[in-house]
Design an enzyme around this catalytic site. Structure first.
Site, PDB file in Angstrom:
ATOM      1  N   HIS A  10       0.817  -1.220   0.000  1.00  0.00           N
ATOM      2  CA  HIS A  10       0.000   0.000   0.000  1.00  0.00           C
ATOM      3  C   HIS A  10       0.843   1.259   0.000  1.00  0.00           C
ATOM      4  O   HIS A  10       2.031   1.230   0.303  1.00  0.00           O
ATOM      5  CB  HIS A  10      -0.985   0.017   1.188  1.00  0.00           C
ATOM      6  CG  HIS A  10      -0.360   0.041   2.551  1.00  0.00           C
ATOM      7  ND1 HIS A  10      -0.217  -1.089   3.329  1.00  0.00           N
ATOM      8  CD2 HIS A  10       0.131   1.055   3.303  1.00  0.00           C
ATOM      9  CE1 HIS A  10       0.336  -0.771   4.499  1.00  0.00           C
ATOM     10  NE2 HIS A  10       0.565   0.546   4.508  1.00  0.00           N
ATOM     11  N   HIS A  83       3.898   7.187   3.450  1.00  0.00           N
ATOM     12  CA  HIS A  83       4.839   6.061   3.434  1.00  0.00           C
ATOM     13  C   HIS A  83       4.495   5.070   2.335  1.00  0.00           C
ATOM     14  O   HIS A  83       3.379   5.068   1.808  1.00  0.00           O
ATOM     15  CB  HIS A  83       4.881   5.349   4.805  1.00  0.00           C
ATOM     16  CG  HIS A  83       3.604   4.678   5.219  1.00  0.00           C
ATOM     17  ND1 HIS A  83       2.615   5.318   5.929  1.00  0.00           N
ATOM     18  CD2 HIS A  83       3.148   3.408   5.032  1.00  0.00           C
ATOM     19  CE1 HIS A  83       1.626   4.479   6.169  1.00  0.00           C
ATOM     20  NE2 HIS A  83       1.915   3.305   5.621  1.00  0.00           N
ATOM     21  N   GLU A 132       7.521   1.168   5.255  1.00  0.00           N
ATOM     22  CA  GLU A 132       6.919   0.146   6.112  1.00  0.00           C
ATOM     23  C   GLU A 132       7.216  -1.218   5.497  1.00  0.00           C
ATOM     24  O   GLU A 132       7.055  -1.416   4.288  1.00  0.00           O
ATOM     25  CB  GLU A 132       5.404   0.370   6.193  1.00  0.00           C
ATOM     26  CG  GLU A 132       4.655  -0.672   7.005  1.00  0.00           C
ATOM     27  CD  GLU A 132       3.143  -0.423   7.013  1.00  0.00           C
ATOM     28  OE1 GLU A 132       2.699   0.699   6.673  1.00  0.00           O
ATOM     29  OE2 GLU A 132       2.405  -1.375   7.337  1.00  0.00           O
TER      30      GLU A 132
HETATM   31  C1  LIG Z   1      -2.353   1.699   9.748  1.00  0.00           C
HETATM   32  C2  LIG Z   1      -1.318   1.007  10.553  1.00  0.00           C
HETATM   33  C3  LIG Z   1       0.007   0.829   9.878  1.00  0.00           C
HETATM   34  C4  LIG Z   1      -0.161  -0.181   8.757  1.00  0.00           C
HETATM   35  O1  LIG Z   1      -0.460  -1.363   9.097  1.00  0.00           O
HETATM   36  O2  LIG Z   1      -0.040   0.125   7.571  1.00  0.00           O
HETATM   37  C5  LIG Z   1       0.586   2.145   9.436  1.00  0.00           C
HETATM   38  O3  LIG Z   1       0.895   2.440   8.333  1.00  0.00           O
HETATM   39  S1  LIG Z   1       0.793   3.275  10.748  1.00  0.00           S
HETATM   40  C6  LIG Z   1       1.445   4.726   9.985  1.00  0.00           C
HETATM   41  C7  LIG Z   1       1.852   5.681  11.029  1.00  0.00           C
HETATM   42  N1  LIG Z   1       2.955   5.194  11.812  1.00  0.00           N
HETATM   43  C8  LIG Z   1       4.212   5.574  11.604  1.00  0.00           C
HETATM   44  O4  LIG Z   1       4.502   6.380  10.727  1.00  0.00           O
HETATM   45  C9  LIG Z   1       5.244   4.966  12.531  1.00  0.00           C
HETATM   46  C10 LIG Z   1       6.666   5.313  12.115  1.00  0.00           C
HETATM   47  N2  LIG Z   1       6.853   6.750  12.029  1.00  0.00           N
HETATM   48  C11 LIG Z   1       7.546   7.438  12.960  1.00  0.00           C
HETATM   49  O5  LIG Z   1       8.093   6.890  13.898  1.00  0.00           O
HETATM   50  C12 LIG Z   1       7.589   8.932  12.774  1.00  0.00           C
HETATM   51  O6  LIG Z   1       6.531   9.339  11.948  1.00  0.00           O
HETATM   52  C13 LIG Z   1       8.944   9.421  12.152  1.00  0.00           C
HETATM   53  C14 LIG Z   1       9.205   8.846  10.763  1.00  0.00           C
HETATM   54  C15 LIG Z   1      10.131   9.092  13.102  1.00  0.00           C
HETATM   55  C16 LIG Z   1       8.868  10.947  12.002  1.00  0.00           C
HETATM   56  O7  LIG Z   1       8.426  11.428  13.220  1.00  0.00           O
HETATM   57  P1  LIG Z   1       8.228  12.992  13.421  1.00  0.00           P
HETATM   58  O8  LIG Z   1       7.690  13.217  14.773  1.00  0.00           O
HETATM   59  O9  LIG Z   1       7.445  13.530  12.276  1.00  0.00           O
HETATM   60  O10 LIG Z   1       9.727  13.451  13.434  1.00  0.00           O
HETATM   61  P2  LIG Z   1      10.411  14.660  12.789  1.00  0.00           P
HETATM   62  O11 LIG Z   1       9.451  15.748  12.502  1.00  0.00           O
HETATM   63  O12 LIG Z   1      11.572  14.947  13.678  1.00  0.00           O
HETATM   64  O13 LIG Z   1      10.977  14.101  11.427  1.00  0.00           O
HETATM   65  C17 LIG Z   1      12.272  13.588  11.321  1.00  0.00           C
HETATM   66  C18 LIG Z   1      12.706  13.751   9.846  1.00  0.00           C
HETATM   67  O14 LIG Z   1      11.939  12.839   9.054  1.00  0.00           O
HETATM   68  C19 LIG Z   1      11.190  13.576   8.097  1.00  0.00           C
HETATM   69  N3  LIG Z   1       9.906  12.905   7.934  1.00  0.00           N
HETATM   70  C20 LIG Z   1       8.967  12.779   8.865  1.00  0.00           C
HETATM   71  N4  LIG Z   1       7.932  12.077   8.381  1.00  0.00           N
HETATM   72  C21 LIG Z   1       8.256  11.767   7.102  1.00  0.00           C
HETATM   73  C22 LIG Z   1       7.591  11.052   6.085  1.00  0.00           C
HETATM   74  N5  LIG Z   1       6.386  10.515   6.287  1.00  0.00           N
HETATM   75  N6  LIG Z   1       8.189  10.909   4.894  1.00  0.00           N
HETATM   76  C23 LIG Z   1       9.428  11.435   4.663  1.00  0.00           C
HETATM   77  N7  LIG Z   1      10.136  12.129   5.609  1.00  0.00           N
HETATM   78  C24 LIG Z   1       9.519  12.294   6.813  1.00  0.00           C
HETATM   79  C25 LIG Z   1      11.053  14.966   8.674  1.00  0.00           C
HETATM   80  O15 LIG Z   1      10.817  15.897   7.664  1.00  0.00           O
HETATM   81  C26 LIG Z   1      12.411  15.142   9.306  1.00  0.00           C
HETATM   82  O16 LIG Z   1      13.377  15.425   8.305  1.00  0.00           O
HETATM   83  P3  LIG Z   1      14.494  16.512   8.519  1.00  0.00           P
HETATM   84  O17 LIG Z   1      13.765  17.814   8.618  1.00  0.00           O
HETATM   85  O18 LIG Z   1      15.365  16.402   7.327  1.00  0.00           O
HETATM   86  O19 LIG Z   1      15.188  16.178   9.797  1.00  0.00           O
HETATM   87 CO   LIG Z   2       0.873   1.568   6.382  1.00  0.00          CO
END
Ligand SMILES: CC[C@@H](C(=O)O)C(=O)SCCNC(=O)CCNC(=O)[C@H](O)C(C)(C)COP(=O)(O)OP(=O)(O)OC[C@H]1O[C@@H](n2cnc3c(N)ncnc32)[C@H](O)[C@@H]1OP(=O)(O)O
Ligand SMILES: [Co+2]
Length: 141
Positions: A10, A83, A132
């Site tokens: 997905h 994602h 993921e």
């Molecule tokens: C429905 C259930 C399940 C399934 O079965 O399919 C799911 O899909 S659940 C989906 C939601 N769950 C998750 O996303 C869990 C894992 N994610 C995380 O732990 C956090 O989202 C993260 C990735 C660590 C980011 O957390 P956040 O609080 O947003 O941290 P920052 O703001 O500090 O971001 C760090 C860095 O990463 C960039 N970023 C954040 N999100 C994304 C993204 N979706 N795609 C690409 N880049 C992302 C963010 O811009 C920061 O970058 P820099 O500014 O360069 O540091």
């Molecule tokens: Co998902």
């Protein structure tokens, strides 16, 4: 090279309103199969799958202030592509492979929306794409 990477399961799309997104995919994009939305507290999101001929769109809305997508929605108030999810036959094998490569795995595997174990790999280790990894459901092995 990871030799167990399977099909694209997905595309995760974060939204501030699953109701509004369902209306968009149904009325504008012409989606015909949209599954019932449900809460997944273990992942901190409300979820709704929209079927496409070759994959699914996974609409995700934050469930509470501690949701892992709360910061994403704060930065992208209209929502956006969040994602990509790939299937693997064996989650433990894939986890060991990513860890051995030094990739940042976010937490431990948990049960995902399809009822099989999943884990996430940080976008900084995946060319900017939050990734993921999901174990393929048993009946599809
Ligand atoms: C429905 C259930 C399940 C399934 O079965 O399919 C799911 O899909 S659940 C989906 C939601 N769950 C998750 O996303 C869990 C894992 N994610 C995380 O732990 C956090 O989202 C993260 C990735 C660590 C980011 O957390 P956040 O609080 O947003 O941290 P920052 O703001 O500090 O971001 C760090 C860095 O990463 C960039 N970023 C954040 N999100 C994304 C993204 N979706 N795609 C690409 N880049 C992302 C963010 O811009 C920061 O970058 P820099 O500014 O360069 O540091
Ligand atoms: Co998902």
């Amino acid at each position: 090279m990871v030799n167990t990477l399977g099909r694209l399961n997905h595309v995760g799309v974060a939204t501030p309103s699953i109701g509004d997104s369902i209306a968009f995919y149904r009325d504008v994009m012409g989606a015909t199969t949209i599954h019932a939305a449900f809460d997944l507290p273990v992942q901190g999101v409300r979820v709704c799958f929209v079927d496409m001929p070759n994959t699914q769109i996974e609409l995700i809305e934050p469930l509470g202030e501690d949701s892992p997508i709360a910061a994403f929605i704060a930065k992208n108030p209209a929502g956006g592509q969040h994602h990509l999810c790939y299937e693997v036959p064996d989650i433990e094998e894939a986890l060991a492979w990513f860890r051995a490569k030094g990739a940042r795995v976010l937490g431990e595997p948990r049960t995902g929306a399809h009822g099989t174990p999943i884990f996430f790999v940080h976008p900084r280790d995946m060319g900017g794409v939050l990734t993921e990894i999901m174990e393929t459901p048993r009946e599809q092995h």
